[in-house]
Design a protein around this motif. Sequence first.
Motif, mmCIF file in Angstrom:
data_model
loop_
_atom_site.group_PDB
_atom_site.id
_atom_site.type_symbol
_atom_site.label_atom_id
_atom_site.label_comp_id
_atom_site.label_asym_id
_atom_site.label_seq_id
_atom_site.Cartn_x
_atom_site.Cartn_y
_atom_site.Cartn_z
ATOM 1 N N GLU A 289 0.820 -1.216 0.000
ATOM 2 C CA GLU A 289 0.000 0.000 0.000
ATOM 3 C C GLU A 289 0.852 1.264 0.000
ATOM 4 N N ASN A 290 1.982 1.238 0.719
ATOM 5 C CA ASN A 290 2.788 2.450 0.874
ATOM 6 C C ASN A 290 4.204 2.336 0.325
ATOM 7 N N LEU A 291 4.626 1.131 -0.064
ATOM 8 C CA LEU A 291 6.032 0.928 -0.411
ATOM 9 C C LEU A 291 6.209 0.152 -1.708
ATOM 10 N N ILE A 292 7.315 0.462 -2.387
ATOM 11 C CA ILE A 292 7.807 -0.359 -3.488
ATOM 12 C C ILE A 292 9.100 -1.001 -2.998
ATOM 13 N N THR A 293 9.224 -2.304 -3.151
ATOM 14 C CA THR A 293 10.461 -2.996 -2.788
ATOM 15 C C THR A 293 11.066 -3.619 -4.036
ATOM 16 N N ILE A 294 12.299 -3.244 -4.335
ATOM 17 C CA ILE A 294 13.038 -3.832 -5.451
ATOM 18 C C ILE A 294 14.094 -4.765 -4.859
ATOM 19 N N SER A 295 14.042 -6.032 -5.234
ATOM 20 C CA SER A 295 15.054 -6.985 -4.772
ATOM 21 C C SER A 295 15.932 -7.403 -5.944
ATOM 22 N N ILE A 296 17.232 -7.438 -5.696
ATOM 23 C CA ILE A 296 18.218 -7.854 -6.704
ATOM 24 C C ILE A 296 18.944 -9.062 -6.121
ATOM 25 N N LYS A 297 18.584 -10.234 -6.615
ATOM 26 C CA LYS A 297 19.073 -11.489 -6.039
ATOM 27 C C LYS A 297 20.019 -12.186 -7.011
ATOM 28 N N GLY A 300 25.697 -15.730 -6.529
ATOM 29 C CA GLY A 300 27.151 -15.583 -6.520
ATOM 30 C C GLY A 300 27.801 -16.053 -5.238
ATOM 31 N N ILE A 301 28.985 -15.498 -4.954
ATOM 32 C CA ILE A 301 29.790 -15.994 -3.832
ATOM 33 C C ILE A 301 29.293 -15.497 -2.480
ATOM 34 N N GLY A 302 28.375 -14.517 -2.470
ATOM 35 C CA GLY A 302 27.792 -14.063 -1.211
ATOM 36 C C GLY A 302 28.751 -13.255 -0.351
ATOM 37 N N PHE A 303 28.315 -12.978 0.879
ATOM 38 C CA PHE A 303 29.096 -12.158 1.803
ATOM 39 C C PHE A 303 29.143 -12.806 3.178
ATOM 40 N N GLU A 304 30.323 -12.767 3.791
ATOM 41 C CA GLU A 304 30.445 -13.145 5.196
ATOM 42 C C GLU A 304 29.964 -11.969 6.053
ATOM 43 N N GLU A 305 29.744 -12.215 7.350
ATOM 44 C CA GLU A 305 29.206 -11.178 8.232
ATOM 45 C C GLU A 305 30.103 -9.944 8.288
ATOM 46 N N ASP A 306 31.428 -10.144 8.407
ATOM 47 C CA ASP A 306 32.331 -8.996 8.489
ATOM 48 C C ASP A 306 32.370 -8.229 7.171
ATOM 49 N N GLU A 307 32.185 -8.921 6.056
ATOM 50 C CA GLU A 307 32.164 -8.255 4.754
ATOM 51 C C GLU A 307 30.916 -7.393 4.600
ATOM 52 N N LYS A 308 29.798 -7.860 5.140
ATOM 53 C CA LYS A 308 28.547 -7.091 5.048
ATOM 54 C C LYS A 308 28.654 -5.761 5.790
ATOM 55 N N ARG A 309 29.468 -5.730 6.841
ATOM 56 C CA ARG A 309 29.636 -4.484 7.604
ATOM 57 C C ARG A 309 30.460 -3.450 6.833
ATOM 58 N N LYS A 351 19.000 -2.712 2.066
ATOM 59 C CA LYS A 351 19.303 -3.820 2.969
ATOM 60 C C LYS A 351 19.995 -4.940 2.197
ATOM 61 N N LEU A 352 20.995 -5.547 2.821
ATOM 62 C CA LEU A 352 21.739 -6.651 2.213
ATOM 63 C C LEU A 352 21.524 -7.918 3.030
ATOM 64 N N HIS A 353 21.159 -8.990 2.331
ATOM 65 C CA HIS A 353 20.984 -10.288 2.998
ATOM 66 C C HIS A 353 21.852 -11.326 2.299
ATOM 67 N N SER A 354 22.648 -12.051 3.074
ATOM 68 C CA SER A 354 23.452 -13.152 2.540
ATOM 69 C C SER A 354 23.750 -14.126 3.673
ATOM 70 N N LYS A 355 23.606 -15.414 3.398
ATOM 71 C CA LYS A 355 23.842 -16.433 4.422
ATOM 72 C C LYS A 355 25.311 -16.825 4.528
ATOM 73 N N GLY A 356 26.154 -16.262 3.653
ATOM 74 C CA GLY A 356 27.574 -16.578 3.746
ATOM 75 C C GLY A 356 28.161 -16.964 2.403
ATOM 76 N N ARG A 357 29.377 -17.488 2.448
ATOM 77 C CA ARG A 357 30.117 -17.805 1.236
ATOM 78 C C ARG A 357 29.391 -18.824 0.362
ATOM 79 N N ASN A 358 29.327 -18.482 -0.932
ATOM 80 C CA ASN A 358 28.684 -19.305 -1.969
ATOM 81 C C ASN A 358 27.187 -19.500 -1.742
ATOM 82 N N ARG A 364 17.951 -5.426 -1.141
ATOM 83 C CA ARG A 364 16.568 -4.934 -1.167
ATOM 84 C C ARG A 364 16.564 -3.420 -1.011
ATOM 85 N N ILE A 365 15.883 -2.759 -1.938
ATOM 86 C CA ILE A 365 15.747 -1.302 -1.891
ATOM 87 C C ILE A 365 14.281 -0.992 -1.616
ATOM 88 N N ILE A 366 14.025 -0.285 -0.517
ATOM 89 C CA ILE A 366 12.653 0.011 -0.089
ATOM 90 C C ILE A 366 12.358 1.478 -0.387
#
Length: 370
Positions: A289-297, A300-309, A351-358, A364-366
């Motif tokens: 109703e109020n938002l558009i969310t664009i997700s780009i999935k 690839g190799i993904g990101f570790e937690e320290d890389e996401k920071r 927002k960036l979501h990744s469970k880890g390497r590979n 997500r852009i809100i």
Amino acid sequence: MVSVFESNGESEDYKSLIRKNFSSILRGITEGDIGFDIINSDYQVKFQNSLLESEFGKYRGELCFDYYLKRKKPCKNCPIMKAVKENRIVIQVIPTPNGRFFRLISIPLKRDDHHITECLNLVEDFTHRKHLEKKLTNLNEVKKNFMNRVSHELKTPLTMIKGNLELLSSAKTKLNFKIMHIISDIRNAYSRLESSVKDILLATELDSKMITVKLKRANLSKILKEIASELSPLAQTRKVNIKLDLHSELKAQFDPFLLKIGFKNIIKNGINNINRERGKILIKSEVSENLITISIKDNGIGFEEDEKRDIFKKFSKIEHYGKGYNISIQGLGLGLYISKEVLNLHDYKLKLHSKGRNQGSTFRIIIPFS
């Protein structure tokens, strides 16, 4: 709202004790660099704490505009009178004749009879901060002039190189294979250098807050389709399939030039960081109703937690060289920083979501819907 001596059922003796010691209580509050006084609706200074006494001398019922500012008449937009008349807190920075600045927070005081005839004023020396603001303004102006000069000095030779490459490529005389190969290498090097120069200049503008966002109501789907088309050659080279799952109309307020750069950097990052034969990128839109969310999935190799920071920091680059990943390691590490700053300028959330390497990653852009 501050209420002074207002009855709440206390005994008369208790209220009398508070009245008797009120000035002593106020005078004792001198911690830090905050002074305060009480001024009535006739502009008379009725009380001040020791910090203001040491700064301006002991008051004797003087008029505030004469006592503090050496003026013969009240200030045109007096914050104290505004607070009293409008029954609200007023904050204002006041310049003094000797070149100093004070921030004044004027709080109306309500007496026993509920009339407001006085103001409690918190006074903070703002001189150092104002001087810093002036220096920062001057520094930004110097930086802006410097970047204009750098932009000219870098873009001019690049334009000449590009023009000469086009002349060589369109020459009627046939060039042998070796020379054509050299020209191709120069063209590729030129493209990389041009891209790096543009990133440096844009990142500097964003960092210096010198950029102007030109908002207009436009269709975001059209922008995303253009990006997918422009990145198609790179995706084919990297054996990546870009799939679009977008609403035909995604109307929003944005700067088409800047937002295109922001989204393009994120999608390009996904293409370059896919480490498999059948790479996939899905660009999808969701509308509430109020938002558009664009997700780009991507897968690839993904990101570790320290890389996401760190990944959105300027010149932050996750190095995978020599680790056996078949990914592109070109670039200065400015792409995602630019994307983040561009989206911040639009008040969009990233927002960036990744469970880890590979494990792939999802950006997500809100976007507020309009």
